[in-house]
Design a protein around this motif. Structure first.
Motif, short mmCIF file in Angstrom:
data_model
loop_
_atom_site.label_atom_id
_atom_site.label_comp_id
_atom_site.label_asym_id
_atom_site.label_seq_id
_atom_site.Cartn_x
_atom_site.Cartn_y
_atom_site.Cartn_z
N TYR A 8 -1.37 0.38 -3.07
CA TYR A 8 -0.15 -0.07 -2.39
C TYR A 8 1.12 0.65 -2.84
O TYR A 8 2.14 0.57 -2.14
N GLU B 262 1.71 -12.57 -2.41
CA GLU B 262 2.72 -12.16 -1.42
C GLU B 262 2.04 -11.69 -0.13
O GLU B 262 2.56 -11.94 0.97
N LEU C 42 -3.21 -1.55 -7.82
CA LEU C 42 -1.82 -1.23 -7.46
C LEU C 42 -1.70 0.14 -6.80
O LEU C 42 -0.82 0.35 -5.96
N HIS D 90 1.21 -10.01 -6.45
CA HIS D 90 1.23 -9.15 -5.27
C HIS D 90 0.24 -9.66 -4.21
O HIS D 90 0.56 -9.71 -3.02
N ARG E 67 10.76 -9.41 -3.51
CA ARG E 67 9.30 -9.45 -3.54
C ARG E 67 8.76 -8.11 -4.03
O ARG E 67 9.39 -7.07 -3.84
N LEU E 68 7.57 -8.14 -4.63
CA LEU E 68 6.95 -6.89 -5.06
C LEU E 68 6.71 -5.97 -3.87
O LEU E 68 6.81 -4.74 -4.00
N THR E 69 6.43 -6.55 -2.73
CA THR E 69 6.16 -5.75 -1.54
C THR E 69 7.41 -5.07 -0.98
O THR E 69 7.32 -4.29 -0.03
#
Length: 230
Positions: free
Chosen positions: A114, A227, A111, A224, A2-4
């Protein structure tokens, strides 16, 4: 994946954030117009890339503005145009005029909330400064070929990235490298063990091994956000 899962986004700037192809083609129009050759946009860009790759291999320590000037000289010779040193130098200074993709400033600002944001670029720092202002976000680090002494896709450029990000307190597993070019960025980044996100603005038919693939930065942002909701 995942991007996270990641804490650092490193970007290959020109192609993913800056419309490199449109900028180059616009800056070459005068040279092309004074030649006897008739080439499509794709053929012009292919000729540019061929000479750029050769010049970077021959002079890895040259500033990117100098690389561009020499590529312009090579193209003038190939196309039979008598161009001056001033003409070559003017093309070398064209990077600040290359346009930013419309979705990029807002996308980067989102972005930035985060991730740590890092640039890994083949241009020199002077050429990047004007581009950086147009991106409208403060990057946590900007790494250029000027300080590394080589150009992507050299492995050392990505090793240098990892070492610099370590100074921000993050290891290689926490970096996601996002870029448009498979040759300059995605393939060599993966060989260095980095996860990669392909910003495939050209809707390429070819398949490239990557963890993520987005048509634009706004699609990356949407992924994102999704997610975060799940």
């Amino acid at each position: 994946m995942r991007l996270t899962d990641f804490h650092v986004l490193s970007f290959g700037c020109y192609g993913a954030l800056i419309d490199r192809d449109s900028g180059i083609y616009a800056a070459l129009r005068h040279l092309l117009a004074t030649s006897h050759v008739r080439l499509s946009r794709e053929e012009v860009l292919a000729a540019f890339t061929r000479h750029e790759t050769a010049q970077q291999a021959e002079t890895p320590g040259m500033l990117y503005s100098g690389i561009l000037a020499e590529v312009h000289r090579r193209l003038a010779n190939e196309w039979g145009v008598l161009a001056s040193d001033d003409d070559h130098a003017l093309f070398g200074k064209s990077v600040p005029q290359w346009p930013v993709f419309a979705d990029v400033p807002a996308g980067l600002q989102y972005l930035k909330r985060y991730f740590k944001l890092v640039i890994l670029s083949n241009v020199d720092r002077g050429s990047f400064v004007a581009s950086g202002r147009r991106l409208e976000v403060r990057f946590d680090d900007v790494i250029t070929a000027e300080e590394i002494g080589s150009f992507k896709p050299e492995r050392r450029n990505f090793e240098y990235l990892v070492a610099r990000v370590a100074k921000l307190g993050f290891d290689q597993r926490q970096i996601l490298h996002a870029a448009q070019s498979p040759v300059r960025d995605l393939v060599p980044a993966r060989r260095c063990g980095l996860a990669v996100a392909w910003i495939d603005r050209q809707a390429t038919a070819a398949s490239v091994s990557c963890e993520f693939r987005f048509p634009s930065l706004v699609d990356m942002v949407k992924a994102h956000q999704e997610e975060l909701r799940t």
